[in-house]
Design a protein around this motif. Structure first.
Motif, mmCIF file in Angstrom:
data_model
loop_
_atom_site.group_PDB
_atom_site.id
_atom_site.type_symbol
_atom_site.label_atom_id
_atom_site.label_comp_id
_atom_site.label_asym_id
_atom_site.label_seq_id
_atom_site.Cartn_x
_atom_site.Cartn_y
_atom_site.Cartn_z
ATOM 1 N N LEU A 1 31.337 72.464 -20.772
ATOM 2 C CA LEU A 1 32.280 73.578 -20.845
ATOM 3 C C LEU A 1 33.701 73.133 -21.181
ATOM 4 O O LEU A 1 34.488 73.936 -21.679
ATOM 5 C CB LEU A 1 32.301 74.385 -19.543
ATOM 6 C CG LEU A 1 31.219 75.429 -19.374
ATOM 7 C CD1 LEU A 1 31.452 76.236 -18.105
ATOM 8 C CD2 LEU A 1 31.132 76.359 -20.565
ATOM 9 N N GLY A 2 34.024 71.883 -20.939
ATOM 10 C CA GLY A 2 35.354 71.381 -21.274
ATOM 11 C C GLY A 2 35.637 71.470 -22.763
ATOM 12 O O GLY A 2 36.795 71.558 -23.178
ATOM 13 N N VAL B 1 21.977 81.479 -7.239
ATOM 14 C CA VAL B 1 23.022 81.840 -8.203
ATOM 15 C C VAL B 1 23.867 80.616 -8.542
ATOM 16 O O VAL B 1 24.159 80.351 -9.716
ATOM 17 C CB VAL B 1 23.911 82.981 -7.645
ATOM 18 C CG1 VAL B 1 25.148 83.186 -8.511
ATOM 19 C CG2 VAL B 1 23.112 84.268 -7.513
ATOM 20 N N LEU B 2 24.243 79.860 -7.521
ATOM 21 C CA LEU B 2 25.092 78.686 -7.753
ATOM 22 C C LEU B 2 24.340 77.586 -8.499
ATOM 23 O O LEU B 2 24.945 76.848 -9.286
ATOM 24 C CB LEU B 2 25.673 78.182 -6.431
ATOM 25 C CG LEU B 2 26.568 79.195 -5.697
ATOM 26 C CD1 LEU B 2 27.096 78.605 -4.403
ATOM 27 C CD2 LEU B 2 27.687 79.720 -6.578
ATOM 28 N N ASP B 3 23.025 77.481 -8.290
ATOM 29 C CA ASP B 3 22.206 76.537 -9.068
ATOM 30 C C ASP B 3 22.308 76.848 -10.560
ATOM 31 O O ASP B 3 22.528 75.951 -11.381
ATOM 32 C CB ASP B 3 20.720 76.622 -8.663
ATOM 33 C CG ASP B 3 20.411 76.014 -7.315
ATOM 34 O OD1 ASP B 3 21.225 75.240 -6.781
ATOM 35 O OD2 ASP B 3 19.314 76.330 -6.792
ATOM 36 N N THR B 4 22.136 78.110 -10.893
ATOM 37 C CA THR B 4 22.210 78.535 -12.292
ATOM 38 C C THR B 4 23.598 78.259 -12.865
ATOM 39 O O THR B 4 23.735 77.738 -13.977
ATOM 40 C CB THR B 4 21.853 80.027 -12.416
ATOM 41 O OG1 THR B 4 20.528 80.219 -11.917
ATOM 42 C CG2 THR B 4 21.933 80.510 -13.856
ATOM 43 N N PHE B 5 24.626 78.610 -12.096
ATOM 44 C CA PHE B 5 26.011 78.368 -12.519
ATOM 45 C C PHE B 5 26.239 76.882 -12.799
ATOM 46 O O PHE B 5 26.768 76.511 -13.850
ATOM 47 C CB PHE B 5 26.963 78.873 -11.425
ATOM 48 C CG PHE B 5 28.406 78.496 -11.622
ATOM 49 C CD1 PHE B 5 29.139 78.992 -12.693
ATOM 50 C CD2 PHE B 5 29.047 77.669 -10.711
ATOM 51 C CE1 PHE B 5 30.485 78.660 -12.858
ATOM 52 C CE2 PHE B 5 30.385 77.332 -10.864
ATOM 53 C CZ PHE B 5 31.103 77.835 -11.941
ATOM 54 N N GLU B 6 25.806 76.030 -11.890
ATOM 55 C CA GLU B 6 26.019 74.588 -12.062
ATOM 56 C C GLU B 6 25.291 74.048 -13.291
ATOM 57 O O GLU B 6 25.772 73.117 -13.931
ATOM 58 C CB GLU B 6 25.600 73.840 -10.798
ATOM 59 C CG GLU B 6 26.574 74.063 -9.656
ATOM 60 C CD GLU B 6 26.153 73.424 -8.356
ATOM 61 O OE1 GLU B 6 24.933 73.153 -8.168
ATOM 62 O OE2 GLU B 6 27.033 73.191 -7.512
ATOM 63 N N CYS B 7 24.153 74.622 -13.630
ATOM 64 C CA CYS B 7 23.420 74.190 -14.826
ATOM 65 C C CYS B 7 24.173 74.525 -16.107
ATOM 66 O O CYS B 7 23.950 73.896 -17.147
ATOM 67 C CB CYS B 7 22.026 74.829 -14.856
ATOM 68 S SG CYS B 7 20.888 74.122 -13.655
ATOM 69 N N GLU C 1 37.085 79.763 -5.063
ATOM 70 C CA GLU C 1 37.568 78.375 -5.098
ATOM 71 C C GLU C 1 36.488 77.446 -5.654
ATOM 72 O O GLU C 1 36.777 76.536 -6.433
ATOM 73 C CB GLU C 1 37.999 77.922 -3.701
ATOM 74 C CG GLU C 1 38.571 76.526 -3.650
ATOM 75 C CD GLU C 1 39.893 76.362 -4.385
ATOM 76 O OE1 GLU C 1 40.218 75.214 -4.746
ATOM 77 O OE2 GLU C 1 40.601 77.355 -4.607
ATOM 78 N N PHE C 2 35.240 77.673 -5.266
ATOM 79 C CA PHE C 2 34.142 76.863 -5.778
ATOM 80 C C PHE C 2 34.010 77.017 -7.290
ATOM 81 O O PHE C 2 33.844 76.034 -8.014
ATOM 82 C CB PHE C 2 32.822 77.241 -5.086
ATOM 83 C CG PHE C 2 31.644 76.499 -5.633
ATOM 84 C CD1 PHE C 2 31.425 75.176 -5.298
ATOM 85 C CD2 PHE C 2 30.762 77.121 -6.496
ATOM 86 C CE1 PHE C 2 30.338 74.478 -5.823
ATOM 87 C CE2 PHE C 2 29.678 76.436 -7.021
ATOM 88 C CZ PHE C 2 29.465 75.110 -6.680
ATOM 89 N N ILE C 3 34.093 78.234 -7.768
ATOM 90 C CA ILE C 3 34.010 78.481 -9.213
ATOM 91 C C ILE C 3 35.152 77.770 -9.921
ATOM 92 O O ILE C 3 34.945 77.056 -10.908
ATOM 93 C CB ILE C 3 34.006 80.001 -9.499
ATOM 94 C CG1 ILE C 3 32.694 80.624 -9.005
ATOM 95 C CG2 ILE C 3 34.225 80.274 -10.990
ATOM 96 C CD1 ILE C 3 32.699 82.145 -8.944
ATOM 97 N N ASP C 4 36.360 77.922 -9.414
ATOM 98 C CA ASP C 4 37.547 77.293 -9.995
ATOM 99 C C ASP C 4 37.401 75.771 -10.013
ATOM 100 O O ASP C 4 37.587 75.133 -11.056
ATOM 101 C CB ASP C 4 38.777 77.717 -9.189
ATOM 102 C CG ASP C 4 40.081 77.197 -9.746
ATOM 103 O OD1 ASP C 4 40.318 75.970 -9.686
ATOM 104 O OD2 ASP C 4 40.890 78.009 -10.230
ATOM 105 N N GLY D 1 31.975 83.725 -20.419
ATOM 106 C CA GLY D 1 30.582 84.144 -20.310
ATOM 107 C C GLY D 1 29.909 83.540 -19.085
ATOM 108 O O GLY D 1 29.169 84.220 -18.370
ATOM 109 N N VAL D 2 30.178 82.259 -18.835
ATOM 110 C CA VAL D 2 29.617 81.589 -17.657
ATOM 111 C C VAL D 2 30.176 82.219 -16.383
ATOM 112 O O VAL D 2 29.440 82.498 -15.431
ATOM 113 C CB VAL D 2 29.893 80.070 -17.709
ATOM 114 C CG1 VAL D 2 29.568 79.397 -16.387
ATOM 115 C CG2 VAL D 2 29.113 79.436 -18.850
#
Length: 133
Positions: free
Chosen positions: A58-59, A47-53, A99-102, A68-69
């Motif tokens: 995004l800035g 899941v985190l791999d997909t998120f990081e991609c 915290e990781f997402i933030d 959406g992300v």
């Protein structure tokens, strides 16, 4: 760079294993491998791999794209949690994931405070709309 919670969880498992091997931890007190089975770690990392991609660029993205992300990562983590009898992520793990997402969004140029304020949310409510864990 934001550290994945799974890295921390794997480190805790390894430390506990070392303590068990050294005889400095009573086996009755060992719990990390049970809390974080490999399948949970692997699923969470996927899941985190997909998120990081999805983070690059995004800035400059609009609010809907950013949300959406966030929605996709939270829903995917919900699925992991559901696959583990709704108990994959306890309080500490939830806080680490949020915290990781933030931090990851911030590192990619997203102003979380401004984003959430524009939508009447507090900074730490960015995942609340979708989060079941």
């Amino acid at each position: 760079m934001a550290e994945r919670p799974t890295t921390n969880w794997r480190d805790c498992i390894a430390k506990e294993a070392e303590e068990l091997a050294a005889g400095t931890l009573d086996p009755e007190c060992a719990c990390m491998a049970g809390l974080f089975p490999e399948e949970l770690l692997t699923s969470t990392d996927a899941v985190l791999d997909t998120f990081e991609c999805e983070l690059p660029g995004l800035g400059e993205a609009d609010d809907a794209q950013i949300f959406g992300v966030v929605e996709r990562v939270v829903l995917a983590l919900n699925a992991v949690n559901e696959a583990h009898n709704e108990s994959a992520y306890e309080t500490d793990e939830r806080e680490q994931l949020c915290e990781f997402i933030d931090q990851s969004l911030t590192e990619h140029g997203v102003d979380i405070v401004a984003l959430t304020a524009r939508h009447g949310l507090g900074r730490y409510q960015i995942t609340d709309k979708w989060r079941k864990w």
